[in-house]
Structure formats: structure tokens, C-alpha cells
Design an enzyme around this catalytic site. Structure first.
Site, short mmCIF file in Angstrom:
data_model
loop_
_atom_site.label_atom_id
_atom_site.label_comp_id
_atom_site.label_asym_id
_atom_site.label_seq_id
_atom_site.Cartn_x
_atom_site.Cartn_y
_atom_site.Cartn_z
N THR A 154 -2.17 0.83 -6.39
CA THR A 154 -2.31 0.95 -5.32
C THR A 154 -2.79 1.07 -4.24
O THR A 154 -3.81 2.17 -4.93
CB THR A 154 -0.65 0.32 -4.22
N TYR A 155 -3.61 0.95 -2.95
CA TYR A 155 -4.29 1.36 -1.95
C TYR A 155 -3.53 2.73 -0.99
O TYR A 155 -2.88 1.79 -0.84
CB TYR A 155 -5.43 0.84 -1.63
N GLY A 196 5.68 -2.78 0.95
CA GLY A 196 5.41 -3.44 0.23
C GLY A 196 6.42 -4.04 -1.35
O GLY A 196 7.15 -3.51 -1.45
N ALA A 197 5.85 -4.68 -1.76
CA ALA A 197 6.93 -5.05 -3.03
C ALA A 197 7.18 -3.97 -3.80
O ALA A 197 8.20 -3.47 -4.61
CB ALA A 197 6.00 -5.82 -4.35
N ALA A 198 6.47 -2.22 -3.67
CA ALA A 198 6.33 -1.23 -4.17
C ALA A 198 7.83 -0.66 -4.23
O ALA A 198 8.89 0.54 -5.34
CB ALA A 198 5.54 -0.60 -4.12
N SER A 226 0.49 -1.21 -0.42
CA SER A 226 -0.05 -0.49 0.21
C SER A 226 1.09 1.31 -0.11
O SER A 226 1.85 1.17 0.05
CB SER A 226 -0.77 0.56 1.26
#
Length: 141
Positions: free
Chosen positions: A57-58, A73-75, A25
Site C-alpha cells: 500500500t502507500y 481500507g480493505a487491508a 493506505s
């Protein structure tokens, strides 16, 4: 027919942290979310000015007044601390709604404090930023 239109953006925000080992996120200062009319949990596109990466994403609401723009996260593989980013939202509107809608544009400084609110997506207020060639302002439409 509905059209997907630009709804709002937080322009030239600075990533305050990027945490690979966190649930994905983006954490955003609640003051910025409210100014841009973005809800917690809303879909955002993020464009990294520093390296050209783009992702969706959110949002998660961050502490009010903190200036937080946290990539989670992955971002975090794509966006890093101190990168300049633009957070963008879009909305489905009828043609009539789209013609009347005024988007929310939130300009921030290097500490992610609001320096100007507007509705012209092409307006450049940061030093060195200029309006794209041939771009009309909203008043001309």
C-alpha cells in the site's frame, strides 16, 4: 542494470487501529516515517508477524509522536489492532549504489516509540529475537 534493494523498515510496530471503511493506505507516525526515510505516498510492503499476511500500500503521514500505525481500507481484513507488523521499502539502485547503500532500520517498542536506529536488516534487538543462522552482519561484507 538496476537492482531492487531493501531500503528501510520499521520493525515490529504495533497496529494501533484498523478501519475497513476508510480510503486504503497505512497511516504512520511522521517521526517513524522520517526515521525510516519513507515519504508520505511512498509504496510500502507490510508483513504481519501475527498472522503471516503480506500486502502493499502507500503511506499517509500521521500525527508526529502519536505512535499511530493505522491500517486503512480493505487491508483491515488482513491486519488488525494489536498485530505486530514490519513496514518495508525497497529502491532501485545500480550495483555500485547497492554495494555502498546503508539501509535505515527503525526498531520500536510496543507503543511504536523509537528504541534503536540501525542499518543491519538482520539485527534482532527485541526480547527473544535472534540473528538468522549464518547471516553475516554488514561489517563482514
Amino acid at each position: 542494470m538496476n537492482r531492487t534493494m531493501f531500503k528501510s523498515k520499521i520493525h515490529r510496530a504495533t497496529v494501533t487501529h484498523a478501519d475497513l471503511h476508510y480510503v486504503g493506505s497505512v497511516t504512520v507516525d511522521l517521526d517513524l516515517l522520517e526515521a525510516a526515510d519513507i515519504l508520505p505516498g511512498e509504496l510500502v510492503s507490510i508483513v504481519d508477524i501475527t498472522n503471516g499476511a503480506r500486502l502493499e500500500t502507500y503511506t499517509i503521514a500521521g500525527e508526529r509522536g502519536s505512535g499511530v500505525i493505522g491500517i486503512n481500507g480493505a487491508a483491515a481484513h488482513l491486519m488488525h489492532e494489536n498485530d505486530l507488523v514490519i513496514l518495508i521499502t525497497y529502491a532501485q539502485m545500480t550495483t555500485e549504489e547497492a554495494k555502498a547503500y546503508e539501509p535505515k532500520v527503525v526498531h520500536v517498542d510496543q507503543d511504536n516509540r523509537i528504541i534503536q536506529l540501525g542499518n543491519d536488516p538482520a539485527e534482532g534487538i527485541a526480547p527473544g529475537m535472534t540473528r538468522p543462522p549464518f547471516a553475516l552482519n554488514n561489517a563482514a561484507l
